[in-house]
Design a protein around this motif. Structure first.
Motif, short mmCIF file in Angstrom:
data_model
loop_
_atom_site.label_atom_id
_atom_site.label_comp_id
_atom_site.label_asym_id
_atom_site.label_seq_id
_atom_site.Cartn_x
_atom_site.Cartn_y
_atom_site.Cartn_z
N UNK A 74 0.85 -1.19 0.00
CA UNK A 74 0.00 0.00 0.00
C UNK A 74 0.89 1.24 0.00
N UNK A 75 0.53 2.25 -0.77
CA UNK A 75 1.37 3.45 -0.80
C UNK A 75 1.18 4.27 0.48
N UNK A 76 2.24 4.94 0.92
CA UNK A 76 2.15 5.81 2.10
C UNK A 76 2.72 7.18 1.74
N UNK A 77 1.90 7.99 1.07
CA UNK A 77 2.37 9.32 0.66
C UNK A 77 2.87 10.10 1.88
N UNK A 78 4.05 10.72 1.74
CA UNK A 78 4.66 11.47 2.85
C UNK A 78 4.87 10.59 4.08
N UNK A 79 5.03 9.30 3.86
CA UNK A 79 5.26 8.31 4.92
C UNK A 79 4.12 8.27 5.94
N UNK A 80 2.92 8.62 5.49
CA UNK A 80 1.77 8.53 6.40
C UNK A 80 0.90 7.35 6.01
N UNK A 81 0.47 6.62 7.01
CA UNK A 81 -0.37 5.45 6.73
C UNK A 81 -1.68 5.56 7.50
N UNK A 82 -2.75 5.16 6.84
CA UNK A 82 -4.09 5.23 7.41
C UNK A 82 -4.21 4.30 8.62
N UNK A 83 -4.62 4.86 9.77
CA UNK A 83 -4.70 4.08 11.01
C UNK A 83 -5.74 2.96 10.92
N UNK A 84 -6.83 3.23 10.21
CA UNK A 84 -7.87 2.21 10.07
C UNK A 84 -7.38 1.02 9.27
N UNK A 85 -6.56 1.32 8.26
CA UNK A 85 -6.01 0.24 7.46
C UNK A 85 -5.09 -0.62 8.33
#
Lengths: 430, 430
Positions: free
Chosen positions: A161-172
């Motif tokens: 999964x991509x993490x733009x700006x090294x941010x990842x969705x917490x729900x994911x």
């Protein structure tokens, strides 16, 4: 919304335009994507990392930085609202139970002479799931891809999964923990598809890649097809609704909008026998539009790609809908079950006014990854089948080969294949 | 034949080379094929006819000349040896009977609250079968492609086959009559794949294209994938044989040769626990080679792509064979059925010394169109499944949506899709 009448002279031209919906022109991006894939294939992780720096604007410190830590997932799971956690578990259980019913079984049948024919069903060794990131990071996509792979019995499941700006969705992350997924890589787009198709120092080569994505992901999946298997090439979401005079305009309007809010390119099409209903739905859509958080997207989709078609009768309505072959098809009529036989092409069929399409996106059980753009004419919903493959089983008895070996040798001979012929005749002589 | 010992230090490198077998490099032909397809897509029959003139060296007088007459087929059928006719009918009946057992069924299950979930199975409307022509025009390929489409219930079946110099194989014509195929077009290669994918004035656009072919056909199939579905991308034929000390060298030798005679690029690989058997097989192959009508092809295949591997034990042999994932796998051991559980990847599995691979090519019943080049790790044999697709069925009861609608609305909300949420909540309020 635009309203068309099937009895109008201009109808055929308008309908043809609707049939062209969702056609992706991948030609423009093919050479770019092919270049990215070649880099990954030849340079592995170093190419993955430089593509992340370029497209997602962060620089992985080392190879290990590509992997999401399982502690992070557990923490995210613990942090979510307990009601939401229960909702996700409910979804998991219902999706699992439905997909278990889809599992084919290995079988063998014995003929009177002792010959055995059959088919063996085996899971692929490794599956790679692509889950879009950023603003469209949907935990439901993770469930819908992971569960069929787990039910199929896949040994190793890899998620990218991509993490733009090294941010990842917490729900994911929470959904990953819930699904007991441990190998989640922070790689997106064509880079992810290339990494899973060819393998890198840290990302394993898989046998099958599934999951939704934008045009770069779709193009990459098409290019690696054959090196690995893929689920399908999917485009923008869409809904078709068949309705008669018994249907409620508010239900139909909000259901049309539930697809429209996904994407400006989404298509929402109502086909009805009731001209009055057509007008009422159009008004209701306008009314609801103003209440939506994604109003702008939904409005553009409805204006440019939405349509209401009024037909002479229900048979004509169904015929047109079969031509459209929508991803989602709602049937809101007096006796929807009675129309099921006539419906030929649709990814998923939602029968009756109590079955809004979103119920199938999350909790009903069937998969929400469905063929789009008319490809329901030949593709099926994502399922355990995409993570399984079959082997034919043949075990001839001595008597069996004596019975049919002569015919076999004769056909082989006419095809000019004498080693084929002799491999049978040598047994017939013994 | 080359004999390798798994205990040798150099074994891993040699084995890796075997794993690279059958990789087709389609890059070189992709732009040529894409050009041919584009011509067909934009110019229809006129491009088909000019491509025939160029590649098959004859000029169709008009559009009708592309179609084979059904009278010609009936005449060819009447002209063949009655014993051969019986052999083909035997093959037809057994293939039909096996594929009938593979048919999945539409099902629906009702939950306690009245909610119904299920899956509807439907045939595609139109299937396009590609049958190679010229020297490799095999009537058996026609049977193996037509029968699964017919069993699946496909409404319209289209066959394309090249006719170099306007000559068509009489046996193929006879087989078309036997299979009751009526739409056979004299178009081959990428032209045929393009015509069936996009449709022309006389050749209908189909939903699925199946069938074997050379690198141009394989590349064209990959390029049109997504516009239509395809069965698989297949390369040269191959056989793997697992044998212990109980196996006969003459059976193994002729079975290895039955693949080698197909194609110089074919691979024939024996893996055995018995070093003595390895030597005897190698001698026997040499002896048989001289007797074959296609000796030259078979010799080149055996010398360049054949291999015998001697392992320490059967578990190691099976492990290596799973890595190879051969198109055809023969198991000639004391108790072959007992090894079935450990075999993970193979297109078709032939158990016991009475089951030579060619029996599966013609009359046993299972399909002879099988995944090659290691793609048995994720592809399945050609089957009715390739001519069918599924639609999910969901029918929620009023009680059902009350039960799970809340969870659905909550997940939709966390994903930021308020029309999704509202389409459920509006029903919960009623």
């Amino acid at each position: 919304m635009k309203i068309f009448y099937s009895s109008d002279d201009t109808f055929d031209a308008n309908f043809d335009e609707l049939l062209q919906r969702g056609k992706m022109d991948i030609e423009g991006v093919t050479s770019i994507v092919a270049g990215l894939l070649k880099e990954i294939q030849t340079q592995g992780n170093s190419a993955v990392k430089s593509q992340i720096a370029k497209f997602d604007r962060w620089e992985p410190a080392n190879d290990e930085a590509l992997l999401v830590s399982t502690e992070e997932m557990a923490k995210a799971y613990d942090a979510i609202d307990p009601d939401l956690r229960d909702a996700l578990h409910l979804a998991y259980d219902r999706i699992e139970s439905y997909h278990q019913k889809l599992m084919p079984k290995t079988w063998m049948d014995k003929e009177a002479n002792g010959t055995i024919l059959g088919q063996k069903v085996t899971a692929v060794d490794r599956a790679g799931l692509y889950i879009p990131g950023g603003k469209a990071a949907y935990p439901s996509s993770l469930l819908m891809n992971v569960i069929p792979a787990q039910v199929a019995g896949v040994n190793e499941i890899v998620v990218c999964t991509p993490t733009p700006d090294d941010e990842i969705n917490e729900l994911l992350l929470a959904a990953c923990h819930l699904c007991k997924v441990t190998k989640v890589f922070k790689v997106g787009g064509a880079s992810a598809i290339g990494a899973m198709a060819y393998g890198t120092e840290t990302i394993p080569k898989v046998d099958v890649i599934t999951g939704p994505g934008n045009i770069f992901v779709a193009t990459a999946k098409k290019l690696v097809y054959g090196e690995v298997n893929i689920d399908m090439i999917a485009g923008p979401s869409e809904i078709g609704i068949l309705a008669d005079e018994s249907a409620r305009e508010d239900y139909i309007a909000i259901d049309l909008l539930s697809q429209a809010e996904h994407d400006e390119m989404a298509s929402s099409i109502l086909i009805t026998t009731d001209g009055e209903l057509a007008n009422r739905v159009s008004d209701k859509v306008e009314e609801f539009l103003e209440t939506l958080s994604r109003e702008e997207i939904a409005r553009k989709s409805i204006e440019e790609r939405g349509a209401i078609i009024v037909t002479q009768d229900m048979d004509e309505a169904i015929e047109l809908m079969n031509e459209i072959a929508p991803e989602h098809l709602e049937v809101i009529t007096n006796d929807p079950m009675s129309l099921l036989d006539k419906i030929k092409h649709a990814g998923a069929i939602f029968l009756g006014e109590n079955t809004p399409e979103p119920i199938g996106d999350y909790v009903a059980g069937p998969n929400h990854t469905l063929p789009t753009g008319g490809t329901a004419k030949f593709y099926s919903p994502l399922s355990v089948e995409h993570f399984l493959k079959k082997s034919s089983i043949i075990s001839m008895s001595k008597e069996g080969i004596q019975e049919i070996g002569g015919a076999c040798a004769m056909i082989a001979n006419t095809e000019g294949l004498t080693a084929h012929e002799e491999s049978v005749r040598i047994r017939l002589r013994d």
